[in-house]
Design a protein around this motif. Sequence first.
Motif, PDB file in Angstrom:
ATOM      1  N   VAL A 171       0.841  -1.199   0.000  1.00 24.62           N
ATOM      2  CA  VAL A 171       0.000   0.000   0.000  1.00 24.62           C
ATOM      3  C   VAL A 171       0.877   1.250   0.000  1.00 24.62           C
ATOM      4  CG1 VAL A 171      -1.715   1.309   1.310  1.00 24.62           C
ATOM      5  CG2 VAL A 171      -1.949  -1.169   1.102  1.00 24.62           C
ATOM      6  N   VAL A 172       1.965   1.212   0.766  1.00 30.87           N
ATOM      7  CA  VAL A 172       2.882   2.346   0.846  1.00 30.87           C
ATOM      8  C   VAL A 172       3.762   2.436  -0.396  1.00 30.87           C
ATOM      9  CG1 VAL A 172       4.786   3.337   2.165  1.00 30.87           C
ATOM     10  CG2 VAL A 172       2.874   2.246   3.363  1.00 30.87           C
ATOM     11  N   ALA A 173       4.187   1.276  -0.906  1.00 31.67           N
ATOM     12  CA  ALA A 173       5.155   1.240  -2.003  1.00 31.67           C
ATOM     13  C   ALA A 173       4.563   1.595  -3.358  1.00 31.67           C
ATOM     14  CB  ALA A 173       5.790  -0.150  -2.088  1.00 31.67           C
ATOM     15  N   ALA A 174       3.238   1.490  -3.498  1.00 35.71           N
ATOM     16  CA  ALA A 174       2.603   1.695  -4.809  1.00 35.71           C
ATOM     17  C   ALA A 174       1.515   2.744  -4.726  1.00 35.71           C
ATOM     18  CB  ALA A 174       2.036   0.373  -5.317  1.00 35.71           C
ATOM     19  N   PRO A 175       1.885   4.017  -4.479  1.00 35.86           N
ATOM     20  CA  PRO A 175       0.872   5.066  -4.373  1.00 35.86           C
ATOM     21  C   PRO A 175       0.090   5.206  -5.670  1.00 35.86           C
ATOM     22  CG  PRO A 175       3.078   6.020  -4.568  1.00 35.86           C
ATOM     23  CD  PRO A 175       3.266   4.545  -4.359  1.00 35.86           C
ATOM     24  N   GLY A 176      -1.223   5.350  -5.524  1.00 42.46           N
ATOM     25  CA  GLY A 176      -2.084   5.495  -6.696  1.00 42.46           C
ATOM     26  C   GLY A 176      -2.550   4.183  -7.280  1.00 42.46           C
ATOM     27  N   VAL A 177      -1.995   3.073  -6.797  1.00 39.94           N
ATOM     28  CA  VAL A 177      -2.411   1.744  -7.250  1.00 39.94           C
ATOM     29  C   VAL A 177      -3.260   1.117  -6.145  1.00 39.94           C
ATOM     30  CG1 VAL A 177      -1.625  -0.579  -7.879  1.00 39.94           C
ATOM     31  CG2 VAL A 177      -0.364   1.442  -8.670  1.00 39.94           C
ATOM     32  N   GLU A 178      -4.440   0.616  -6.509  1.00 36.57           N
ATOM     33  CA  GLU A 178      -5.304  -0.036  -5.540  1.00 36.57           C
ATOM     34  C   GLU A 178      -4.716  -1.392  -5.169  1.00 36.57           C
ATOM     35  OE1 GLU A 178      -9.310  -0.419  -6.932  1.00 36.57           O
ATOM     36  OE2 GLU A 178      -9.278   1.549  -7.883  1.00 36.57           O
TER      37      GLU A 178
END
Length: 251
Positions: A171-178
């Motif tokens: 969740v933290v590593a992929a901002p903007g990705v659900e």
Amino acid sequence: MSPRPALEIAVTSPAGARAARENGADRVELCTALELGGLTPSAALVEAVAAEGLPVQVLVRCRPGDFVHDAEEVALMAAEVRSVIASGAAGVVIGALTADGTLDTDAVARLADAARGSGHPAEVTLHRAVDQSADPVATAALLPALGLTRVLTSGGAPAAADGLAAIAAMVVAAPGVEVMAGGGVRLADIPALAAAGVASVHLSAKVRAPRRPGGTWVPMGAGGTSAEQDTHFVTDPEVVALARRALDATV
């Protein structure tokens, strides 16, 4: 108050899509051969499931087994992407790895481009190839640059409840990705998955269909070692309804 995570149900038929819709699912993932981890459905099946009314994310996977695909397989899947979107899919669920366990960014980009170039708005989800990658969190971190919509993951564990730390890190590593939690999800796991910050939860909500004998049973391929095992999965409406209730209770 944060929004409740969405509920996605894996289905294999229009009946499964109806069960999902009538019991509170937000969308469905459509595939065939759920017992093999899912394969690309036909255009006719996509059309029939899309007619049930929920957004349909279609798994595009040309064969069972590993996620290391050669050029011919990638070309086939790109054609399947275009076909299922033309048949009414709201998005596609894709993925590929290299032989050393990293994300095959060239293959993923080609499949994503096939979806975006279809002339229809299309979401793109990275499937659970991420969980067989050498570093699932590092793989998730590549997805914003590729423009993917979401990632379906168990956090690299056999079941999502065992991969909570990695899921939260994604969740933290992929901002903007659900980030969508899926893989061995039980109803009791839903509160902890929601607390990890996921945008959605994915369940198969499956039950083995009763066999309807039409004569003498003989084994055909790897479908089962007995008549009782040689069947298929269907969607359990009660599990969908209970999952909906569990998610609603997290907000």
